[in-house]
Design a protein around this motif. Sequence first.
Motif, PDB file in Angstrom:
ATOM      1  N   TYR A   1     -12.214 -13.269  38.191  1.00  9.78           N
ATOM      2  CA  TYR A   1     -13.361 -12.739  37.287  1.00  9.78           C
ATOM      3  C   TYR A   1     -13.197 -13.760  36.068  1.00  9.78           C
ATOM      4  O   TYR A   1     -14.416 -13.535  35.342  1.00  9.78           O
ATOM      5  CB  TYR A   1     -13.376 -11.411  37.160  1.00  9.78           C
ATOM      6  N   PHE A   2     -12.199 -14.248  35.715  1.00  6.94           N
ATOM      7  CA  PHE A   2     -11.915 -14.927  34.619  1.00  6.94           C
ATOM      8  C   PHE A   2     -12.184 -16.401  34.678  1.00  6.94           C
ATOM      9  O   PHE A   2     -12.129 -17.215  33.450  1.00  6.94           O
ATOM     10  CB  PHE A   2     -10.503 -14.698  33.850  1.00  6.94           C
TER      11      PHE A   2
ATOM     12  N   GLU B   1      -9.727  -9.532  40.841  1.00  8.75           N
ATOM     13  CA  GLU B   1      -9.058  -9.712  39.549  1.00  8.75           C
ATOM     14  C   GLU B   1      -7.901 -10.653  39.290  1.00  8.75           C
ATOM     15  O   GLU B   1      -7.559 -10.938  38.310  1.00  8.75           O
ATOM     16  CB  GLU B   1      -8.273  -8.138  39.638  1.00  8.75           C
ATOM     17  N   ARG B   2      -7.765 -11.387  40.645  1.00  7.12           N
ATOM     18  CA  ARG B   2      -7.064 -12.432  40.550  1.00  7.12           C
ATOM     19  C   ARG B   2      -7.191 -13.435  41.458  1.00  7.12           C
ATOM     20  O   ARG B   2      -8.213 -13.277  42.326  1.00  7.12           O
ATOM     21  CB  ARG B   2      -5.468 -12.153  40.550  1.00  7.12           C
ATOM     22  N   ASP B   3      -6.531 -14.552  41.312  1.00  7.09           N
ATOM     23  CA  ASP B   3      -7.154 -15.795  42.068  1.00  7.09           C
ATOM     24  C   ASP B   3      -6.583 -15.457  43.541  1.00  7.09           C
ATOM     25  O   ASP B   3      -5.698 -15.157  43.993  1.00  7.09           O
ATOM     26  CB  ASP B   3      -6.044 -16.910  41.632  1.00  7.09           C
TER      27      ASP B   3
ATOM     28  N   GLY C   1      -8.243 -19.303  49.185  1.00  8.76           N
ATOM     29  CA  GLY C   1      -7.652 -19.059  50.699  1.00  8.76           C
ATOM     30  C   GLY C   1      -7.778 -17.688  51.307  1.00  8.76           C
ATOM     31  O   GLY C   1      -7.074 -17.454  52.450  1.00  8.76           O
ATOM     32  N   ALA C   2      -8.488 -17.029  50.737  1.00 10.20           N
ATOM     33  CA  ALA C   2      -8.172 -15.614  51.397  1.00 10.20           C
ATOM     34  C   ALA C   2      -9.239 -15.531  52.545  1.00 10.20           C
ATOM     35  O   ALA C   2      -9.163 -14.319  53.388  1.00 10.20           O
ATOM     36  CB  ALA C   2      -8.937 -14.571  50.392  1.00 10.20           C
TER      37      ALA C   2
END
Lengths: 247, 247, 247, 247
Positions: free
Chosen positions: A11-12, A35-37, A40-41
């Motif tokens: 999100y950042f 909330e985090r990188d 590759g998900a």
Amino acid sequence: MRILLSNDDGYFAPGLAALAQALAPLADITVVAPERDRSGASNSLTLDRPLMLRQAPGGFYYVNGTPTDCVHLAVTGMLDHMPDMVISGINHGANMGDDTIYSGTVAAATEGYLLGIPSIAVSLANHNAQHFDTAARVVVELVQRIQAQPPAEAMLLNVNVPDRGWVELGGLRVTRLGKRHKAESVVKTTNPRGQIVYWVGAAGLAQDAGEGTDFHAIANGFVSITPLQMDLTRFSQMDSVNAWLKS
Amino acid sequence: MRILLSNDDGYFAPGLAALAQALAPLADITVVAPERDRSGASNSLTLDRPLMLRQAPGGFYYVNGTPTDCVHLAVTGMLDHMPDMVISGINHGANMGDDTIYSGTVAAATEGYLLGIPSIAVSLANHNAQHFDTAARVVVELVQRIQAQPPAEAMLLNVNVPDRGWVELGGLRVTRLGKRHKAESVVKTTNPRGQIVYWVGAAGLAQDAGEGTDFHAIANGFVSITPLQMDLTRFSQMDSVNAWLKS
Amino acid sequence: MRILLSNDDGYFAPGLAALAQALAPLADITVVAPERDRSGASNSLTLDRPLMLRQAPGGFYYVNGTPTDCVHLAVTGMLDHMPDMVISGINHGANMGDDTIYSGTVAAATEGYLLGIPSIAVSLANHNAQHFDTAARVVVELVQRIQAQPPAEAMLLNVNVPDRGWVELGGLRVTRLGKRHKAESVVKTTNPRGQIVYWVGAAGLAQDAGEGTDFHAIANGFVSITPLQMDLTRFSQMDSVNAWLKS
Amino acid sequence: MRILLSNDDGYFAPGLAALAQALAPLADITVVAPERDRSGASNSLTLDRPLMLRQAPGGFYYVNGTPTDCVHLAVTGMLDHMPDMVISGINHGANMGDDTIYSGTVAAATEGYLLGIPSIAVSLANHNAQHFDTAARVVVELVQRIQAQPPAEAMLLNVNVPDRGWVELGGLRVTRLGKRHKAESVVKTTNPRGQIVYWVGAAGLAQDAGEGTDFHAIANGFVSITPLQMDLTRFSQMDSVNAWLKS
């Protein structure tokens, strides 16, 4: 018009901020991103634990889950109204050819599309991505066109943008996905405890990057727009598999 | 013949053990599977940390990663020879219709296919799966057929097997993927700390489950075999997107 | 007598199997251990998601959580009766000096102790641990002694065993924890994507390893038994802090 | 003076921002905090993967690891100079009594202390914490005192602050840690897939909250300051364990 934004970089990420800022004059924007990188998900969904939804000072929502989780949660449990579009990105780095299978950026847009919403994934095609403003303007123009002239059919578009200034863009190309060579081998190394560990290697080089592919468009300075579909059935092989099974 | 087995339920899953045991007389078997349940992992690749490969007492290898990681690591860094086939499963529960997008079982087979290896994903179509022996025998027959009569073209097959005894099976059907209705909404609840949390809901019911689909085959007691492809390009929409962009 | 076993290496670890086998003739044994290696987990508790409890074919239970979670869940939600003891290990590698702060093995025993149960953490003091049978026999003798002559006061014992045959052991020593030198620096390296990453380095060498410490006992072939306490208050410094604040 | 700040609520937490802002006039501040909420992390160290260090737009660094990882990485691999102090917080919620064993806030300060640096953990004693400014001012006064009159001995202080306005504070109390009753049982429930899951329950109520404890100080409106030590040896029990073993 209501647009839901997400991404896989978190999100950042500056690409997401650029996108939100550019689209704010055109539509009501809600951002729900990991909330985090989570690069590759792919389309992974979190099934073994519940998700939490929080809001950052700037107003963006973030979720302790995957890109797919974010869009799924926003559409099926958080938003009062269905969004008119889901846009995912601007990804830091290209998502072309077979990358689309692994990409969390494409997955967030895919989830929107599977939930019945026209969706766009947008990526800036450079690992040291600089021109988020260029990619944001490409999206703005696409959204303006959709507002002016709604497409007859729901679309899931995979957009890759060359990392250069707006005036240096060569225009839009509708493309097919190229193919990559096989990925490089895992990198075998040793951690400080003396244990053998393996890093997943880099993506393969482009194999099919000919005229008409996304690779070709980007290499020549054009914006690549690939319409995607999510029916994995290989219809063209059904007869031969049938014949083979009966032989 | 060398066969690499994986799954998404974890290296300790009974469906994997049944598969390994059934195939052992036919081929050299290597098992490389996730160290824990990774259902819903889709094609996610682990990029932010290295993977470790360990071996359980029974000889199975396990990896602290996704199904895709397992096959990727085995093929590009661990095995001395390319396997002749990758088989993923036997999954505990069906993988039909849109499930294929999210499935880690299908993803492990997909990774084999993208690395150039004929691959099969196999699932037992019941959440309280019992007849792993039936599904294992289906795979044995497919492998024997492949050994006797190699297909002309590389295949990625998604196989779903009804959860019943072998003699009650209705035979094989080559199918297309059906479609599901949209997934159910997330389930909003409160954790013991008083925080609102959201569980991803159940998959939607079958929407397109007509004649010819995987849903229809399973509902009628047949083994469903769907050939898959991994080019997500929606070729049929390229012209209309092109026209729309130029209008 | 009922004994709850856990560890931090995972439910499949050979040290845990050796312990369970050796204690089976003496007590009713229940094993509840992490589903994967959680070395270095310290006393961490999982608060942001619920835990699942599953049972492996051999009867051991495993939990998708930390060592502390395992003991916490077993005692407060799973077992019908309070266990008479909690034993954690046999850890693969020593837990001496400051290691006790970071150790998941010690943490599992600590959780038992904080829940009112006499508890033992046991570690085999060698990174290539071989003689789990020796450590298991040490635990058997301690449990037999506890059965024959229950201690007046609840105990939390941290036991380290030299990695050698039983006949080569020098006997038991009650020890204090030694001190290590500061840990080695993080190891800075680059991953295959060109990103800088840092591995936590090795533990420091023994600094206070003098007579009376656990380090000294192990170095001289003795079993080290350190009674632990969990009140972190530094009583000896309360007056000086008080004086300093008022100065 | 150089101060390293960290926490366990994540680099984006308002308590951390309040602390950094209040201390900026007094010292050079570097913030290295977890990328996501790691409450309950205790002293866990990440050993199975490397850490990444990134910088947020506001200048704070964040790490994909635990509070202990953050301080460890900052001190042993990132900072050019040893910091003169490590301060962790301002935690959202109290860390008193047995909480100190599980707390990531205390753990970050502990890691500083074990690396030879005077360290403070600071928590605002209310689950709906409001007065971060009060807690920040308490820390400012402690730092000013340390600058004016350095303590003779290295200290690890656990500070809890009542959640009220500065003028309503009752002053400082040097305290011992109280004790809690056993934690509440795990909460057994069912997830939307019909699987049984267990949530770790709430902390127990205060059991030893008498005069002199941190619980007592907070309940009466005082700032609680507990000096901590990290030698877990229970010296007072060494003789009795020795006698018991030899009996």
